[in-house]
Design a protein around this motif. Structure first.
Motif, PDB file in Angstrom:
ATOM      1  N   HIS A   6     -27.785  31.512  91.542  1.00 25.04           N
ATOM      2  CA  HIS A   6     -27.799  30.354  92.470  1.00 25.04           C
ATOM      3  C   HIS A   6     -26.282  29.635  92.300  1.00 25.04           C
ATOM      4  CE1 HIS A   6     -32.310  29.663  92.332  1.00 25.04           C
ATOM      5  NE2 HIS A   6     -31.863  30.634  93.169  1.00 25.04           N
ATOM      6  N   GLN A   7     -25.675  29.901  91.161  1.00 22.84           N
ATOM      7  CA  GLN A   7     -24.274  29.098  90.996  1.00 22.84           C
ATOM      8  C   GLN A   7     -23.460  30.237  91.778  1.00 22.84           C
ATOM      9  OE1 GLN A   7     -23.010  26.130  88.811  1.00 22.84           O
ATOM     10  NE2 GLN A   7     -22.188  26.683  90.808  1.00 22.84           N
ATOM     11  N   ILE A   8     -23.364  31.269  91.681  1.00 27.80           N
ATOM     12  CA  ILE A   8     -22.376  32.352  92.393  1.00 27.80           C
ATOM     13  C   ILE A   8     -22.679  32.041  93.736  1.00 27.80           C
ATOM     14  CG2 ILE A   8     -21.762  34.684  92.660  1.00 27.80           C
ATOM     15  CD1 ILE A   8     -22.776  35.163  89.918  1.00 27.80           C
ATOM     16  N   ALA A   9     -23.758  32.042  94.138  1.00 26.33           N
ATOM     17  CA  ALA A   9     -24.042  31.954  95.665  1.00 26.33           C
ATOM     18  C   ALA A   9     -23.666  30.460  96.148  1.00 26.33           C
ATOM     19  CB  ALA A   9     -25.614  31.849  95.964  1.00 26.33           C
ATOM     20  N   SER A  10     -23.801  29.361  95.683  1.00 30.48           N
ATOM     21  CA  SER A  10     -23.213  28.089  95.911  1.00 30.48           C
ATOM     22  C   SER A  10     -21.710  28.247  96.314  1.00 30.48           C
ATOM     23  CB  SER A  10     -23.558  27.195  94.621  1.00 30.48           C
ATOM     24  OG  SER A  10     -23.005  25.859  95.088  1.00 30.48           O
ATOM     25  N   TRP A  11     -20.991  28.945  95.139  1.00 29.49           N
ATOM     26  CA  TRP A  11     -19.687  28.875  95.661  1.00 29.49           C
ATOM     27  C   TRP A  11     -19.279  30.110  96.708  1.00 29.49           C
ATOM     28  CZ3 TRP A  11     -15.522  26.379  93.889  1.00 29.49           C
ATOM     29  CH2 TRP A  11     -15.730  25.361  92.743  1.00 29.49           C
ATOM     30  N   ARG A  97     -34.759  13.253  95.341  1.00 32.85           N
ATOM     31  CA  ARG A  97     -34.906  14.253  94.132  1.00 32.85           C
ATOM     32  C   ARG A  97     -33.291  14.693  93.376  1.00 32.85           C
ATOM     33  NH1 ARG A  97     -38.730  18.742  97.492  1.00 32.85           N
ATOM     34  NH2 ARG A  97     -38.668  19.864  95.476  1.00 32.85           N
ATOM     35  N   TYR A  98     -32.288  14.511  93.892  1.00 30.22           N
ATOM     36  CA  TYR A  98     -31.085  14.676  93.019  1.00 30.22           C
ATOM     37  C   TYR A  98     -31.018  13.561  92.079  1.00 30.22           C
ATOM     38  CZ  TYR A  98     -29.543  17.857  96.776  1.00 30.22           C
ATOM     39  OH  TYR A  98     -29.513  18.950  97.808  1.00 30.22           O
ATOM     40  N   ARG A  99     -31.310  12.440  92.597  1.00 31.41           N
ATOM     41  CA  ARG A  99     -31.144  11.375  91.930  1.00 31.41           C
ATOM     42  C   ARG A  99     -32.096  11.263  90.620  1.00 31.41           C
ATOM     43  NH1 ARG A  99     -30.430   8.201  96.526  1.00 31.41           N
ATOM     44  NH2 ARG A  99     -32.392   7.835  96.790  1.00 31.41           N
ATOM     45  N   ALA A 100     -33.280  11.750  90.925  1.00 34.16           N
ATOM     46  CA  ALA A 100     -34.446  11.738  89.763  1.00 34.16           C
ATOM     47  C   ALA A 100     -34.000  12.733  88.968  1.00 34.16           C
ATOM     48  CB  ALA A 100     -35.737  12.178  90.400  1.00 34.16           C
ATOM     49  N   SER A 101     -33.226  13.893  89.150  1.00 34.19           N
ATOM     50  CA  SER A 101     -32.686  14.590  88.043  1.00 34.19           C
ATOM     51  C   SER A 101     -31.760  14.211  87.099  1.00 34.19           C
ATOM     52  CB  SER A 101     -32.079  15.873  88.820  1.00 34.19           C
ATOM     53  OG  SER A 101     -30.731  15.549  89.199  1.00 34.19           O
ATOM     54  N   GLY A 102     -31.180  12.828  87.369  1.00 36.32           N
ATOM     55  CA  GLY A 102     -30.212  12.466  86.396  1.00 36.32           C
ATOM     56  C   GLY A 102     -29.063  13.178  86.329  1.00 36.32           C
ATOM     57  N   PHE A 103     -28.610  13.673  87.445  1.00 34.49           N
ATOM     58  CA  PHE A 103     -27.428  14.412  87.453  1.00 34.49           C
ATOM     59  C   PHE A 103     -26.625  14.082  88.790  1.00 34.49           C
ATOM     60  CE2 PHE A 103     -24.691  17.956  88.814  1.00 34.49           C
ATOM     61  CZ  PHE A 103     -24.048  18.473  87.548  1.00 34.49           C
ATOM     62  N   LEU A 104     -25.482  13.635  88.754  1.00 36.63           N
ATOM     63  CA  LEU A 104     -24.583  13.160  90.042  1.00 36.63           C
ATOM     64  C   LEU A 104     -24.229  14.477  90.567  1.00 36.63           C
ATOM     65  CD1 LEU A 104     -23.415  11.020  91.828  1.00 36.63           C
ATOM     66  CD2 LEU A 104     -21.579  10.977  90.113  1.00 36.63           C
ATOM     67  N   VAL A 105     -24.801  14.853  91.662  1.00 35.11           N
ATOM     68  CA  VAL A 105     -24.182  16.104  92.373  1.00 35.11           C
ATOM     69  C   VAL A 105     -23.238  15.716  93.385  1.00 35.11           C
ATOM     70  CG1 VAL A 105     -25.036  17.876  93.688  1.00 35.11           C
ATOM     71  CG2 VAL A 105     -26.623  17.263  92.312  1.00 35.11           C
ATOM     72  N   TYR A 121     -27.607  22.308  92.827  1.00 35.29           N
ATOM     73  CA  TYR A 121     -28.512  21.410  92.223  1.00 35.29           C
ATOM     74  C   TYR A 121     -29.604  22.498  91.325  1.00 35.29           C
ATOM     75  CZ  TYR A 121     -32.746  18.610  92.085  1.00 35.29           C
ATOM     76  OH  TYR A 121     -33.940  18.085  91.648  1.00 35.29           O
ATOM     77  N   ALA A 122     -29.867  23.470  92.005  1.00 34.21           N
ATOM     78  CA  ALA A 122     -30.880  24.387  91.489  1.00 34.21           C
ATOM     79  C   ALA A 122     -30.127  25.055  90.064  1.00 34.21           C
ATOM     80  CB  ALA A 122     -31.062  25.285  92.371  1.00 34.21           C
ATOM     81  N   ALA A 123     -28.841  25.266  90.213  1.00 36.30           N
ATOM     82  CA  ALA A 123     -28.244  25.938  89.269  1.00 36.30           C
ATOM     83  C   ALA A 123     -27.756  25.308  87.861  1.00 36.30           C
ATOM     84  CB  ALA A 123     -26.730  26.515  89.615  1.00 36.30           C
ATOM     85  N   VAL A 124     -27.362  23.960  88.211  1.00 38.69           N
ATOM     86  CA  VAL A 124     -26.901  23.230  87.012  1.00 38.69           C
ATOM     87  C   VAL A 124     -27.513  21.822  86.707  1.00 38.69           C
ATOM     88  CG1 VAL A 124     -24.736  24.275  87.270  1.00 38.69           C
ATOM     89  CG2 VAL A 124     -25.180  21.937  88.236  1.00 38.69           C
ATOM     90  N   ALA A 125     -28.238  21.194  87.782  1.00 46.96           N
ATOM     91  CA  ALA A 125     -29.168  20.001  87.594  1.00 46.96           C
ATOM     92  C   ALA A 125     -30.651  20.317  87.408  1.00 46.96           C
ATOM     93  CB  ALA A 125     -28.978  19.255  88.845  1.00 46.96           C
ATOM     94  N   ASP A 126     -31.203  20.735  87.958  1.00 46.54           N
ATOM     95  CA  ASP A 126     -32.977  20.789  87.603  1.00 46.54           C
ATOM     96  C   ASP A 126     -33.290  22.236  88.386  1.00 46.54           C
ATOM     97  OD1 ASP A 126     -35.676  20.563  87.670  1.00 46.54           O
ATOM     98  OD2 ASP A 126     -35.281  18.520  88.009  1.00 46.54           O
ATOM     99  N   PRO A 127     -33.042  23.296  87.391  1.00 49.23           N
ATOM    100  CA  PRO A 127     -33.469  24.499  88.013  1.00 49.23           C
ATOM    101  C   PRO A 127     -35.012  24.877  88.569  1.00 49.23           C
ATOM    102  CG  PRO A 127     -32.249  24.850  85.968  1.00 49.23           C
ATOM    103  CD  PRO A 127     -32.592  23.293  86.154  1.00 49.23           C
ATOM    104  N   GLN A 128     -36.028  23.988  87.860  1.00 47.70           N
ATOM    105  CA  GLN A 128     -37.260  24.154  88.423  1.00 47.70           C
ATOM    106  C   GLN A 128     -37.468  23.321  89.652  1.00 47.70           C
ATOM    107  OE1 GLN A 128     -40.177  22.716  85.348  1.00 47.70           O
ATOM    108  NE2 GLN A 128     -41.768  23.031  86.728  1.00 47.70           N
TER     109      GLN A 128
END
Length: 210
Positions: A6-11, A97-105, A121-128
């Motif tokens: 997911h991280q590689i694909a994001s880039w 959903r992004y805010r609920a993860s606690g990670f600023l995307v 988001y899937a790679a670094v914030a909330d994979p599940q």
């Protein structure tokens, strides 16, 4: 390994700016950590193309493929909700959903359903939850994959890699994607004709909308 894909694909699906070009050796090396299969092959096919292609050509191609054509939309709710008022609610749901993860995307000025952002988001914030979100919009991903295959672009391999991380086999054709989807097209269009891909019968797929 799913997070790495997911991280590689994001880039790979982001605009090929100088930062992407600088990361190409790192991204290529990272694919070596992946097991042999659809994900590795799809990502390496695109990355090998990116390494061999001048940066200005990569940028021109990106704009042509993703910005100047409706057929290869990278906005997940584009395929399901079109230009309807409901889409605003859907986009707000992504943000929640992004805010609920606690990670600023970092939105990078994009809508929250932009696929590179969802993959980040899937790679670094909330994979599940990120993987669940991708699965909810599986039909959008598969239609984008088919559109990129039709366009004859190596970007299709990146979508192949993403889809390979999700449960179940990818549909064999568009008819199978429509069988995967649950309901009909948006009921309220804004200046869209019947050929617009946003009017495909995918609204409600996977997320309980009717």
């Amino acid at each position: 390994m799913t997070r790495l894909v997911h991280q590689i694909a994001s880039w790979c699906l982001g605009y090929p700016d100088d930062a992407f070009v600088e990361r190409l050796p790192l991204l290529t090396a990272a694919t070596e950590e992946l097991p042999r299969g659809r994900a590795r092959d799809g990502l390496r096919g695109f990355l090998d193309h990116a390494v061999a292609t001048p940066a200005d050509v990569l940028r021109t191609d990106y704009v042509r493929i993703f910005d100047l054509s409706r057929k290869q939309a990278l906005y997940l709710s584009y395929w399901t909700d079109g230009d309807t008022r409901r889409r605003g609610e859907v986009l707000a749901g992504f943000k929640e959903r992004y805010r609920a993860s606690g990670f600023l995307v970092d939105t990078r000025g994009e809508l929250p359903d932009h696929l590179p952002l969802v993959l980040e988001y899937a790679a670094v914030a909330d994979p599940q939850d990120g993987t669940a979100l991708l699965q909810e919009y599986r039909a959008s991903l598969e239609l984008t994959r088919f559109a990129l295959i039709d366009a004859g672009t190596p970007y299709a391999g990146v979508l192949e890699a993403v889809c390979s991380t999700l449960p179940g086999e990818s549909p064999a054709d568009r008819a199978a994607v429509h069988r995967m989807a649950a309901a009909g097209p948006p009921t309220e269009s804004v200046g869209l004709d019947s050929a617009d891909p946003r009017l495909l019968p995918l609204a409600g797929y996977g997320n309980g909308r009717g």
